[in-house]
Design a protein around this motif. Sequence first.
Motif, PDB file in Angstrom:
ATOM      1  N   PRO A 168      -5.524 -26.408  33.281  1.00  0.00           N
ATOM      2  CA  PRO A 168      -5.381 -24.222  33.791  1.00  0.00           C
ATOM      3  C   PRO A 168      -5.668 -23.884  32.582  1.00  0.00           C
ATOM      4  O   PRO A 168      -5.382 -24.292  31.082  1.00  0.00           O
ATOM      5  CB  PRO A 168      -4.022 -24.434  33.917  1.00  0.00           C
ATOM      6  CG  PRO A 168      -3.448 -25.501  34.802  1.00  0.00           C
ATOM      7  CD  PRO A 168      -3.931 -26.741  33.558  1.00  0.00           C
ATOM      8  N   ARG A 169      -6.124 -22.919  32.812  1.00  0.00           N
ATOM      9  CA  ARG A 169      -6.453 -21.951  31.680  1.00  0.00           C
ATOM     10  C   ARG A 169      -6.515 -20.501  32.227  1.00  0.00           C
ATOM     11  O   ARG A 169      -6.937 -20.148  33.280  1.00  0.00           O
ATOM     12  CB  ARG A 169      -8.251 -22.281  30.500  1.00  0.00           C
ATOM     13  CG  ARG A 169      -8.581 -23.520  30.517  1.00  0.00           C
ATOM     14  CD  ARG A 169      -9.941 -23.258  29.669  1.00  0.00           C
ATOM     15  NE  ARG A 169     -10.693 -22.102  28.886  1.00  0.00           N
ATOM     16  CZ  ARG A 169      -9.411 -22.220  27.516  1.00  0.00           C
ATOM     17  NH1 ARG A 169      -8.983 -23.009  27.015  1.00  0.00           N
ATOM     18  NH2 ARG A 169     -10.281 -20.766  27.324  1.00  0.00           N
ATOM     19  N   ILE A 170      -4.983 -20.093  32.164  1.00  0.00           N
ATOM     20  CA  ILE A 170      -4.142 -19.303  33.042  1.00  0.00           C
ATOM     21  C   ILE A 170      -4.945 -17.701  32.089  1.00  0.00           C
ATOM     22  O   ILE A 170      -4.916 -17.227  30.830  1.00  0.00           O
ATOM     23  CB  ILE A 170      -3.134 -18.951  33.161  1.00  0.00           C
ATOM     24  CG1 ILE A 170      -3.115 -20.747  33.642  1.00  0.00           C
ATOM     25  CG2 ILE A 170      -2.154 -18.114  33.946  1.00  0.00           C
ATOM     26  CD1 ILE A 170      -1.299 -20.671  33.954  1.00  0.00           C
ATOM     27  N   GLY A 171      -5.601 -16.607  32.541  1.00  0.00           N
ATOM     28  CA  GLY A 171      -5.982 -15.379  32.332  1.00  0.00           C
ATOM     29  C   GLY A 171      -4.150 -14.219  32.663  1.00  0.00           C
ATOM     30  O   GLY A 171      -4.873 -14.050  34.106  1.00  0.00           O
ATOM     31  N   VAL A 172      -3.757 -13.356  32.175  1.00  0.00           N
ATOM     32  CA  VAL A 172      -2.979 -12.546  32.643  1.00  0.00           C
ATOM     33  C   VAL A 172      -3.476 -11.199  32.261  1.00  0.00           C
ATOM     34  O   VAL A 172      -3.385 -10.710  31.116  1.00  0.00           O
ATOM     35  CB  VAL A 172      -1.361 -13.385  31.482  1.00  0.00           C
ATOM     36  CG1 VAL A 172       0.108 -11.727  32.925  1.00  0.00           C
ATOM     37  CG2 VAL A 172      -1.526 -14.347  31.945  1.00  0.00           C
ATOM     38  N   PHE A 173      -3.158 -10.031  32.798  1.00  0.00           N
ATOM     39  CA  PHE A 173      -3.757  -8.842  33.019  1.00  0.00           C
ATOM     40  C   PHE A 173      -2.105  -8.524  33.147  1.00  0.00           C
ATOM     41  O   PHE A 173      -1.877  -7.896  34.181  1.00  0.00           O
ATOM     42  CB  PHE A 173      -4.613  -8.687  33.829  1.00  0.00           C
ATOM     43  CG  PHE A 173      -6.141  -8.620  33.163  1.00  0.00           C
ATOM     44  CD1 PHE A 173      -6.741  -9.139  32.032  1.00  0.00           C
ATOM     45  CD2 PHE A 173      -6.513 -10.861  33.611  1.00  0.00           C
ATOM     46  CE1 PHE A 173      -7.995  -9.696  32.084  1.00  0.00           C
ATOM     47  CE2 PHE A 173      -7.269 -11.371  33.359  1.00  0.00           C
ATOM     48  CZ  PHE A 173      -8.361 -11.110  32.376  1.00  0.00           C
ATOM     49  N   VAL A 174      -1.787  -6.874  32.668  1.00  0.00           N
ATOM     50  CA  VAL A 174      -0.934  -6.109  32.622  1.00  0.00           C
ATOM     51  C   VAL A 174      -1.275  -5.576  32.520  1.00  0.00           C
ATOM     52  O   VAL A 174      -1.763  -4.529  31.851  1.00  0.00           O
ATOM     53  CB  VAL A 174       0.437  -6.544  30.926  1.00  0.00           C
ATOM     54  CG1 VAL A 174       1.268  -5.549  31.705  1.00  0.00           C
ATOM     55  CG2 VAL A 174       0.156  -8.044  31.052  1.00  0.00           C
ATOM     56  N   CYS A 175      -0.635  -4.370  33.884  1.00  0.00           N
ATOM     57  CA  CYS A 175      -1.539  -3.136  33.593  1.00  0.00           C
ATOM     58  C   CYS A 175      -0.412  -1.919  34.035  1.00  0.00           C
ATOM     59  O   CYS A 175       0.842  -2.272  34.291  1.00  0.00           O
ATOM     60  CB  CYS A 175      -1.749  -3.134  35.471  1.00  0.00           C
ATOM     61  SG  CYS A 175      -2.573  -1.460  36.439  1.00  0.00           S
ATOM     62  N   GLU A 189      -3.463  -6.385  28.124  1.00  0.00           N
ATOM     63  CA  GLU A 189      -2.925  -4.992  28.798  1.00  0.00           C
ATOM     64  C   GLU A 189      -3.742  -4.062  29.150  1.00  0.00           C
ATOM     65  O   GLU A 189      -4.536  -3.699  28.327  1.00  0.00           O
ATOM     66  CB  GLU A 189      -2.361  -4.459  27.956  1.00  0.00           C
ATOM     67  CG  GLU A 189      -1.387  -2.813  28.449  1.00  0.00           C
ATOM     68  CD  GLU A 189       0.339  -2.366  27.057  1.00  0.00           C
ATOM     69  OE1 GLU A 189       0.040  -1.493  27.328  1.00  0.00           O
ATOM     70  OE2 GLU A 189      -0.216  -3.068  26.211  1.00  0.00           O
ATOM     71  N   ASN A 190      -3.667  -3.655  30.397  1.00  0.00           N
ATOM     72  CA  ASN A 190      -4.841  -2.355  31.009  1.00  0.00           C
ATOM     73  C   ASN A 190      -4.089  -1.252  31.130  1.00  0.00           C
ATOM     74  O   ASN A 190      -3.511  -0.786  31.912  1.00  0.00           O
ATOM     75  CB  ASN A 190      -6.129  -2.990  31.655  1.00  0.00           C
ATOM     76  CG  ASN A 190      -6.301  -4.287  31.864  1.00  0.00           C
ATOM     77  OD1 ASN A 190      -6.153  -4.723  32.300  1.00  0.00           O
ATOM     78  ND2 ASN A 190      -7.277  -4.302  31.153  1.00  0.00           N
ATOM     79  N   LEU A 191      -4.809   0.121  30.822  1.00  0.00           N
ATOM     80  CA  LEU A 191      -4.431   1.689  32.048  1.00  0.00           C
ATOM     81  C   LEU A 191      -4.508   1.088  33.218  1.00  0.00           C
ATOM     82  O   LEU A 191      -3.390   1.443  34.056  1.00  0.00           O
ATOM     83  CB  LEU A 191      -5.018   2.289  31.278  1.00  0.00           C
ATOM     84  CG  LEU A 191      -4.757   4.241  31.547  1.00  0.00           C
ATOM     85  CD1 LEU A 191      -3.433   3.773  30.931  1.00  0.00           C
ATOM     86  CD2 LEU A 191      -5.985   4.970  31.105  1.00  0.00           C
ATOM     87  N   TYR A 192      -5.674   0.596  33.293  1.00  0.00           N
ATOM     88  CA  TYR A 192      -5.564   0.591  34.805  1.00  0.00           C
ATOM     89  C   TYR A 192      -6.262  -0.439  35.355  1.00  0.00           C
ATOM     90  O   TYR A 192      -7.415  -0.553  35.311  1.00  0.00           O
ATOM     91  CB  TYR A 192      -5.992   1.980  35.758  1.00  0.00           C
ATOM     92  CG  TYR A 192      -5.576   3.164  35.350  1.00  0.00           C
ATOM     93  CD1 TYR A 192      -3.685   3.900  36.903  1.00  0.00           C
ATOM     94  CD2 TYR A 192      -5.469   4.262  35.315  1.00  0.00           C
ATOM     95  CE1 TYR A 192      -3.375   5.038  36.736  1.00  0.00           C
ATOM     96  CE2 TYR A 192      -5.006   5.335  34.410  1.00  0.00           C
ATOM     97  CZ  TYR A 192      -4.138   5.491  35.456  1.00  0.00           C
ATOM     98  OH  TYR A 192      -3.289   6.766  35.212  1.00  0.00           O
ATOM     99  N   THR A 193      -5.562  -1.740  35.528  1.00  0.00           N
ATOM    100  CA  THR A 193      -6.809  -2.815  36.472  1.00  0.00           C
ATOM    101  C   THR A 193      -7.059  -2.578  37.128  1.00  0.00           C
ATOM    102  O   THR A 193      -8.023  -3.658  37.485  1.00  0.00           O
ATOM    103  CB  THR A 193      -4.933  -3.979  36.022  1.00  0.00           C
ATOM    104  OG1 THR A 193      -4.947  -4.239  35.307  1.00  0.00           O
ATOM    105  CG2 THR A 193      -6.012  -5.447  36.402  1.00  0.00           C
ATOM    106  N   CYS A 194      -6.657  -1.774  38.201  1.00  0.00           N
ATOM    107  CA  CYS A 194      -7.621  -1.921  39.330  1.00  0.00           C
ATOM    108  C   CYS A 194      -8.543  -0.830  39.932  1.00  0.00           C
ATOM    109  O   CYS A 194      -9.326  -0.891  40.363  1.00  0.00           O
ATOM    110  CB  CYS A 194      -7.194  -0.973  40.805  1.00  0.00           C
ATOM    111  SG  CYS A 194      -6.352   0.238  40.385  1.00  0.00           S
TER     112      CYS A 194
END
Length: 562
Positions: free
Chosen positions: A12-19, A49-54
């Motif tokens: 597994p190579r996991i990417g995590v995106f925190v909104c 980390e995103n301001l708005y991931t969507c």
Amino acid sequence: MKKESMKLVEEPRIGVFVCDCGSNIAGHLDCADVAEYAKTLPHVVYVKENLYTCSESGIVEIKNAITQENLNRVLVASCSPRTHHPLFSSSCAEAGLNPYLFEMVNIRDQCSWVHMGKREDATQKAKHLVKMGVAKAAGLEPREEIESSLIRKIMVVGGGIAGLSAAQALSDMDLDVILVEKTDHFGGLLQSLGTLETGETAEDFLGRVVADVQRRSNVTAYTGAQVKSTGGYIGNYEVTIDTPEGEVTDKVGAMVVATGAVPLIPEGIFGYGNKGVVSLMELEQHLKNDTLEKAGFSGQRMVFIQCAGTRNAKREYCSRICCMTAVKNAMTVKKKYPLADVRVLYRDMQMYGAQKEQMLWDARGMGIRFDVYDPENPPNVEAGKVSYFRTVTGDDVSLETDLTVLSTPLTARQGTGELANMLRVPTDQNGFFLEAHAKLRPLDFAADGIFVAGAGRYPATATESRTQGIGVASRVAAILFKDKLVKSAIVAGIDPASCVGCLSCLPMCPYEAITYNKDARVCQINEILCKGCGNCAATCPSHSALLAGFKPEQLLAQIGAA
């Protein structure tokens, strides 16, 4: 889905995106701290980390990270999966990653919203949820979406204005329609009305619509007919209809329920049945047929009593349209008898929408009186007299009246429950059909391929029912215009090698997706009908039933990480 996206991934190579969701999440917990913590978790190779991931930029960052960082799992920590999971998983698919290798953690509803004012606690909980999500994501498996054929034909049950409008709109899309009406005439309640809230006569409006539907070659209409049985699943239903000419069997891809509602007959309420007391629907018919004098009205005084038989212990709901209908009829009476004293006794007026609110003000301007009454001290009707306590001024009022009109609610039709059982769709506590979600899916049932429109769903005006009928047509078209039916692969499966045929799972399935194979002596699941609720997997004593994406090892990994 591309076949190469189905290949199994070893490491597994996991990417995590925190909104941050602006301040919606970041205003109540430390998203930067959560992102830094995610970098320490096993198998996590990329964190953002995103301001708005969507947002468009957030989606682009996910796609770029999949290709540039060679991610084979993606986890987004943001808001509700119910609204945003499809967006993120489809974005992963566009980047070449199997969409079932996507996991989502809800740190808005479960952290920032429920722990406002407790920033540190919310942050720590978000870390735990991300850790659990990563543990589950590492065990996700690629899956291929389920495909099925489609029949481009629709059965519409109910020939009122909602059903007629749905048939019209579907016919305009060159789809074949079977229209089933229980009575001998199309039109439903509109046949009894005089004028609509738009000012047009119901007879002219209905006549136009019925004539248009009947002339269409791709609409097969049955009157005096009833649906006898249904079977199958979305895209491939088998229906049997009892008609005056005999039994008809056909196949359809979707079904629309537009059976309407009926006005309550107010027996035993406010003196109904006595001379000079009629229901709102009976007044409609008198106005339509110009027979007010026969009902006892001499042009002196008419009193409307709102909420007759509703908003009480037996029927707690508000019928919504009674106030508008009463005001419309009061204005009609006032125009015909300008010197008449017309009064409306109400608890509170439900005149929703700018047009209906203006109607109320116009009625007041015509001299129609509106008085509030207390439901704990309701009006008394007897011998041509209405007595009530006027709440605003605090005095008792007694009026001689020619005609007392009781505004009664629309109620569910008799037979609604039987039809609901046949279609395997729910009804609410008042007997109306229950949609999948009042906001997100107001015209859908939880069962795929079956839709609802009109007053059978909840009391509605003719305009609303027509709008819902047209809306249902667009929902049906979104399914039947596809080359094939494609549905989520998050479904249950039963291992025939370990299934002992105990039948424990059968009564637990709310979608009747499980059947028992007598020859093989095992239970089997229809993947098209299965909605992935997991009831069977939780019930199966031999652990033969497993829900894709929620296998025991995946859930245990989450628990172990908690």
